[in-house]
Design a protein around this motif. Structure first.
Motif, PDB file in Angstrom:
ATOM      1  N   HIS A  22       2.550   2.798  -8.429  1.00 30.17           N
ATOM      2  CA  HIS A  22       3.811   2.065  -8.557  1.00 30.17           C
ATOM      3  C   HIS A  22       4.428   2.267  -9.937  1.00 30.17           C
ATOM      4  CE1 HIS A  22       3.465  -0.068  -4.708  1.00 30.17           C
ATOM      5  NE2 HIS A  22       2.172  -0.144  -4.974  1.00 30.17           N
ATOM      6  N   GLN A  63      -3.604   4.453  -5.793  1.00 27.76           N
ATOM      7  CA  GLN A  63      -3.063   3.205  -5.267  1.00 27.76           C
ATOM      8  C   GLN A  63      -2.734   2.237  -6.400  1.00 27.76           C
ATOM      9  OE1 GLN A  63      -2.029   1.983  -2.478  1.00 27.76           O
ATOM     10  NE2 GLN A  63      -2.711   3.485  -0.968  1.00 27.76           N
ATOM     11  N   ASP A 103      -7.987   8.542  -4.718  1.00 23.43           N
ATOM     12  CA  ASP A 103      -7.197   7.684  -3.827  1.00 23.43           C
ATOM     13  C   ASP A 103      -7.071   6.256  -4.366  1.00 23.43           C
ATOM     14  OD1 ASP A 103      -6.862   9.835  -2.141  1.00 23.43           O
ATOM     15  OD2 ASP A 103      -8.177   9.078  -0.558  1.00 23.43           O
ATOM     16  N   GLN A 160       0.837  -1.193   0.000  1.00 21.39           N
ATOM     17  CA  GLN A 160       0.000   0.000   0.000  1.00 21.39           C
ATOM     18  C   GLN A 160       0.877   1.250   0.000  1.00 21.39           C
ATOM     19  OE1 GLN A 160      -3.747   0.545   0.558  1.00 21.39           O
ATOM     20  NE2 GLN A 160      -3.501  -1.279  -0.689  1.00 21.39           N
ATOM     21  N   LEU A 161       0.499   2.213  -0.804  1.00 21.38           N
ATOM     22  CA  LEU A 161       1.220   3.475  -0.870  1.00 21.38           C
ATOM     23  C   LEU A 161       0.616   4.476   0.112  1.00 21.38           C
ATOM     24  CD1 LEU A 161       1.469   3.799  -4.747  1.00 21.38           C
ATOM     25  CD2 LEU A 161       3.323   3.169  -3.187  1.00 21.38           C
ATOM     26  N   GLN A 162       1.459   5.311   0.666  1.00 18.91           N
ATOM     27  CA  GLN A 162       1.000   6.370   1.553  1.00 18.91           C
ATOM     28  C   GLN A 162       1.168   7.717   0.862  1.00 18.91           C
ATOM     29  OE1 GLN A 162      -0.580   5.840   4.459  1.00 18.91           O
ATOM     30  NE2 GLN A 162      -0.356   3.659   3.952  1.00 18.91           N
ATOM     31  N   PRO A 163       0.123   8.522   0.792  1.00 15.52           N
ATOM     32  CA  PRO A 163       0.254   9.814   0.111  1.00 15.52           C
ATOM     33  C   PRO A 163       0.985  10.840   0.961  1.00 15.52           C
ATOM     34  CG  PRO A 163      -1.927   9.623   1.063  1.00 15.52           C
ATOM     35  CD  PRO A 163      -1.244   8.296   1.310  1.00 15.52           C
ATOM     36  N   ARG A 164       1.564  11.804   0.292  1.00 13.24           N
ATOM     37  CA  ARG A 164       2.171  12.953   0.948  1.00 13.24           C
ATOM     38  C   ARG A 164       1.319  14.177   0.621  1.00 13.24           C
ATOM     39  NH1 ARG A 164       5.944   9.849  -1.588  1.00 13.24           N
ATOM     40  NH2 ARG A 164       5.879  11.116  -3.478  1.00 13.24           N
ATOM     41  N   LYS A 187      -2.037  16.090  -3.218  1.00  9.48           N
ATOM     42  CA  LYS A 187      -1.604  14.791  -2.706  1.00  9.48           C
ATOM     43  C   LYS A 187      -0.646  14.180  -3.721  1.00  9.48           C
ATOM     44  CE  LYS A 187      -4.595  12.189  -0.402  1.00  9.48           C
ATOM     45  NZ  LYS A 187      -5.812  11.403  -0.023  1.00  9.48           N
ATOM     46  N   TRP A 190       1.611  10.653  -4.667  1.00  7.25           N
ATOM     47  CA  TRP A 190       1.764   9.226  -4.447  1.00  7.25           C
ATOM     48  C   TRP A 190       2.936   8.709  -5.282  1.00  7.25           C
ATOM     49  CZ3 TRP A 190      -2.429   6.667  -1.762  1.00  7.25           C
ATOM     50  CH2 TRP A 190      -3.558   7.470  -1.536  1.00  7.25           C
ATOM     51  N   ASP A 229      -8.943  13.841  -3.064  1.00 11.60           N
ATOM     52  CA  ASP A 229      -9.164  12.522  -2.467  1.00 11.60           C
ATOM     53  C   ASP A 229     -10.010  11.611  -3.352  1.00 11.60           C
ATOM     54  OD1 ASP A 229      -7.903  13.267   0.139  1.00 11.60           O
ATOM     55  OD2 ASP A 229      -9.590  14.643   0.216  1.00 11.60           O
TER      56      ASP A 229
END
Length: 299
Positions: free
Chosen positions: A60, A56, A52, A5-9, A27, A29, A49
């Motif tokens: 990648h 995800q 999101d 899982q990626l975490q957003p900044r 955001k 990713w 959002d």
């Protein structure tokens, strides 16, 4: 293999208007070193959002950037509400692209724009030396159904106060039925993304309700001028483009969509059944459409 899982900044930058400076939050990713950058821009009353689930799935392969357009979400508000228009938003996106490409090796910028985000994409992609390498336009075109515009304008100008989140959720579900079928969990997330709890415990919309002034000032003459400018922008676009339309959309008519496929970038069109304005790209089949298109555009 299941990807982590990626975490957003959450980041922000300053942008300039004729009324001064304002903040735009976004955001981010994925890896900052990835030169393949996908910018996803929401509709007129939505937020970063919204993307999101998409981020995800694509984060990648791309560095995914999802801004809150000024006046919405985490971003600041404009001092002069008359500036809540596409030219200002395009200017802000130029600043955003300058920021996110500053240290990327040979960056390539891709664009996914829903409704208003698509119109911003028109403006950006039509410019000489545009940075856009590809674009997915989600349920919007140069010719807009003005009954649909009036419906959206009426919604934008309302400023209801909800006694609790449940009341706000019911409101969002009602005004967003054209998005198509979603699970209860998806509806709850979409509502939480655009509602903000106030100090007194009530809930209100996240955006500057002065956005409605632009729509209220719209005349038949200015609407016709705007449509002509949007068609001119569309005809100037040269990057590979995919057009997605909700089959029940009252904003992007089938006639306009077919005309778009014969002009400008001559996109391929995909229609989504049982969806109106606009597809949300939270469902796996819709995400797969974006994934297939943008992966095909990578170097």
């Amino acid at each position: 293999m299941t990807l982590p899982q990626l975490q957003p900044r959450i980041e922000e930058l300053q942008c300039l208007s004729s009324a001064g400076l304002h903040r735009m939050a976004y955001k981010e990713w994925g890896s900052r070193d990835n030169p393949e950058i996908l910018i996803c821009v929401h509709g007129v009353t939505r937020v970063a959002d919204d993307f999101d689930a998409l981020a995800q799935a694509l984060g990648h392969d791309f560095r995914v950037i999802c801004p809150d357009v000024v006046g919405r979400g985490r971003s600041g508000h404009l001092r002069n509400p008359a500036l809540y228009q596409i030219p200002q938003y395009v200017s802000d996106m130029v600043s955003l692209i300058a920021r996110v490409t500053a240290h990327a090796p040979q960056p390539r910028v891709h664009w996914l724009g829903t409704s208003m985000g698509g119109l911003i994409g028109f403006g950006l992609a039509s410019l000489p030396e545009s940075p856009l390498a590809s674009m997915l336009v989600n349920d919007v075109g140069p010719s807009l159904n003005f009954e649909a515009v009036a419906r959206i304008a009426d919604y934008i100008g309302q400023d209801p106060v909800f006694p609790d989140f449940a009341a706000g959720l019911a409101y969002v579900r009602t005004v967003s039925q054209s998005f198509g079928a979603h699970t209860d969990a998806q509806w709850e997330k979409m509502a939480r993304d655009v509602l903000r709890q106030q100090p007194d415990g009530t809930w209100r919309k996240h955006y500057d309700v002065r956005l409605a002034q632009t729509f209220k000032n719209l005349t038949q003459e200015s609407a016709e001028q705007g449509e002509a400018m949007l068609w001119a922008a569309w005809d100037a676009i040269r990057c590979p483009t995919l057009l997605v339309r909700g089959a029940q959309s009252d904003l992007l008519t089938l006639e306009t969509a077919r005309a778009m496929c014969e002009r400008g970038p001559r996109p391929r069109m995909i229609e989504l059944p049982e969806v109106g304005h606009a597809p949300t790209f939270v469902h796996a089949d819709q995400i797969a459409i974006a994934q297939e298109f943008f992966l095909s555009q990578k170097k």
